[in-house]
Scaffold this motif. Structure first.
Motif, PDB file in Angstrom:
ATOM      1  N   THR A 115       0.867  -1.170   0.000  1.00  0.00           N
ATOM      2  CA  THR A 115       0.000   0.000   0.000  1.00  0.00           C
ATOM      3  C   THR A 115       0.908   1.226   0.000  1.00  0.00           C
ATOM      4  O   THR A 115       2.085   1.115  -0.338  1.00  0.00           O
ATOM      5  CB  THR A 115      -0.905  -0.002   1.244  1.00  0.00           C
ATOM      6  N   CYS A 116       0.363   2.369   0.407  1.00  0.00           N
ATOM      7  CA  CYS A 116       1.201   3.566   0.471  1.00  0.00           C
ATOM      8  C   CYS A 116       1.967   3.681   1.784  1.00  0.00           C
ATOM      9  O   CYS A 116       2.743   4.614   1.972  1.00  0.00           O
ATOM     10  CB  CYS A 116       0.348   4.813   0.236  1.00  0.00           C
ATOM     11  N   ALA A 117       1.744   2.730   2.699  1.00  0.00           N
ATOM     12  CA  ALA A 117       2.490   2.712   3.954  1.00  0.00           C
ATOM     13  C   ALA A 117       3.930   2.271   3.697  1.00  0.00           C
ATOM     14  O   ALA A 117       4.229   1.616   2.691  1.00  0.00           O
ATOM     15  CB  ALA A 117       1.821   1.773   4.944  1.00  0.00           C
ATOM     16  N   VAL A 121       6.158   2.378  -6.076  1.00  0.00           N
ATOM     17  CA  VAL A 121       6.137   3.766  -5.613  1.00  0.00           C
ATOM     18  C   VAL A 121       4.749   4.072  -5.067  1.00  0.00           C
ATOM     19  O   VAL A 121       3.752   3.893  -5.767  1.00  0.00           O
ATOM     20  CB  VAL A 121       6.476   4.746  -6.754  1.00  0.00           C
ATOM     21  N   ALA A 122       4.684   4.491  -3.811  1.00  0.00           N
ATOM     22  CA  ALA A 122       3.407   4.898  -3.225  1.00  0.00           C
ATOM     23  C   ALA A 122       2.911   6.132  -3.963  1.00  0.00           C
ATOM     24  O   ALA A 122       3.616   7.136  -4.045  1.00  0.00           O
ATOM     25  CB  ALA A 122       3.583   5.187  -1.739  1.00  0.00           C
ATOM     26  N   LEU A 170       4.581   8.720  -0.261  1.00  0.00           N
ATOM     27  CA  LEU A 170       5.353   8.649  -1.511  1.00  0.00           C
ATOM     28  C   LEU A 170       6.703   7.950  -1.337  1.00  0.00           C
ATOM     29  O   LEU A 170       7.741   8.440  -1.779  1.00  0.00           O
ATOM     30  CB  LEU A 170       5.576  10.042  -2.112  1.00  0.00           C
ATOM     31  N   ASN A 171       6.686   6.784  -0.680  1.00  0.00           N
ATOM     32  CA  ASN A 171       7.936   6.042  -0.494  1.00  0.00           C
ATOM     33  C   ASN A 171       8.199   5.115  -1.674  1.00  0.00           C
ATOM     34  O   ASN A 171       7.340   4.902  -2.538  1.00  0.00           O
ATOM     35  CB  ASN A 171       7.875   5.247   0.813  1.00  0.00           C
ATOM     36  N   ILE A 223       3.426   0.168  -9.904  1.00  0.00           N
ATOM     37  CA  ILE A 223       4.293  -0.993 -10.082  1.00  0.00           C
ATOM     38  C   ILE A 223       5.109  -0.755 -11.345  1.00  0.00           C
ATOM     39  O   ILE A 223       4.564  -0.660 -12.445  1.00  0.00           O
ATOM     40  CB  ILE A 223       3.453  -2.284 -10.224  1.00  0.00           C
ATOM     41  N   ILE A 224       6.423  -0.640 -11.186  1.00  0.00           N
ATOM     42  CA  ILE A 224       7.287  -0.262 -12.302  1.00  0.00           C
ATOM     43  C   ILE A 224       8.239  -1.411 -12.628  1.00  0.00           C
ATOM     44  O   ILE A 224       9.048  -1.810 -11.798  1.00  0.00           O
ATOM     45  CB  ILE A 224       8.106   1.002 -11.973  1.00  0.00           C
TER      46      ILE A 224
END
Length: 368
Positions: free
Chosen positions: A35-37, A55-56, A61-62, A78-79
């Motif tokens: 998740t974004c956590a 990348v969140a 934005l971690n 997802i990159i």
């Protein structure tokens, strides 16, 4: 530097987002759920099986690296590298980790900031030959291993002190050594901080010479609070009060029952409680006692706009009361361990500074 070319990241990557809501997690799941956590949750099924950078897309934005089976929240990017002969995935991870502050600057929105797909596809990434990318990855991996080892050493010292506490006093929750107990308010002065002025964030209250400690400062400190981010002005001090060095700070809002000891005189608001022990109670002993009770108190806190507990709950807490000579002996042990911990902490900070310098040089082409 002439071996480095600069390309748009979208040219060499495939970028998509997860499809799931954040509540799709499962405590007993076997796969990571990103998740974004900062830390991944768990989930019982997976939708992706690949090597990628995550990348969140909002909030913190971690950046994370992962290889294997996983699933992802719908605002997590997802990159994947389209051609691993041209772009090493872990090289991309280190680049984006270094680039994250620029992404935060580009984020938009109100309460929760977010980035769009083009914020990633249009990123200009320096692209040396694959061999150089792999060499950069190797250097940064080894630097990170050193940093993680130092963090493990520090964590072990924390565990050592907590272990020594239970060896000397037993589990304070169950009290197997059958120490006498007494209520917290009988062991010292217990009072809330003071912040009378409204609104609390009035700029006129801030910017003076009087340190202001807030719940986050307490929660993010260890045994001692050694630094501060805000100060009160003369007006701020007039509507508050100064607590003396050595006060045990206890949070009662947002971060529940987190504690730390003031290493200097300071003010704090009414979301923090100050505890000053009487002669038969040691402050360091109380700090470690709260470590065992923090989760219990957190579970007791009613869930409203933000969790909080009242002063009465703290007053009535029953604390084991070993002889002060034994408490002081434990405190002396802690001081010795803390000295070793500080040496390691200084070393860690130096390693992290060197790492930041190293990563900058790598992506400016100054290493190869």
């Amino acid at each position: 530097m002439d071996k480095f070319i600069t390309v748009s990241m979208g040219k060499y990557t495939n970028i998509k987002t997860g499809k799931l809501d954040a509540n799709a997690c499962s405590d007993d799941g076997q796969y990571p759920f990103f998740t974004c956590a900062k830390e991944p949750l768990k989930i019982s099924s997976y939708s992706y099986d690949c090597e990628c950078v995550l990348v969140a897309g909002n909030g913190d934005l971690n950046v994370k690296y992962y290889q294997g089976k996983f699933d992802a929240y719908q605002r997590t990017y997802i990159i994947e590298s389209c051609d691993k002969e041209k772009l090493n995935t872990r090289y991309m991870f280190y680049f984006l980790e270094n680039y994250i502050e620029k992404l935060r600057e580009q984020s938009i929105g109100g309460v929760i900031k977010y980035i769009k797909l083009n914020n990633l596809t249009e990123v200009l990434i320096p692209l040396p030959p694959l061999k150089t990318q792999c060499e950069i990855v190797d250097i940064l991996d080894r630097a990170n291993i050193l940093i993680e080892k130092r963090k493990v050493q520090i964590d072990k010292l924390d565990l050592l002190m907590k272990s020594q506490f239970t060896q000397m006093f037993g589990d304070p929750v169950t009290n197997p050594m059958e120490w006498e107990v007494d209520k917290l308010f009988k062991l010292g002065d217990v009072n809330r901080g003071v912040s009378k002025h409204r609104p609390r964030n009035d700029p006129k209250l801030l910017g003076g010479k009087y340190p202001l400690i807030q719940t986050g400062d307490v929660a993010n400190s260890g045994l001692y609070i050694t630094k501060f981010t805000n100060t009160y002005s003369e007006l701020g001090l007039a509507q508050s009060k100064i607590w003396e060095k050595g006060t045990l700070c206890i949070t009662i809002a947002a971060n529940i029952a987190k504690t730390s000891i003031l290493d200097f005189d300071a003010c704090f608001p009414d979301s923090v409680v100050g505890f000053l022990p009487y002669k038969n109670t040691n402050t360091i002993f109380m700090y470690f006692w709260f470590l065992f009770f923090q989760k219990i108190l957190e579970l007791q806190a009613p869930e409203s706009a933000q969790k909080n507990i009242n002063l009465k709950i703290l007053y009535e807490l029953e604390v084991i009361c070993p002889p002060i000579i034994l408490q002081n002996k434990f405190a002396n042990f802690v001081h010795q361990v803390e000295r070793q911990k500080q040496i390691l902490q200084d070393s860690l900070e130096k390693l992290e500074r060197n790492y930041q310098s190293l990563i900058q040089k790598c992506f400016r082409g100054e290493i190869f």
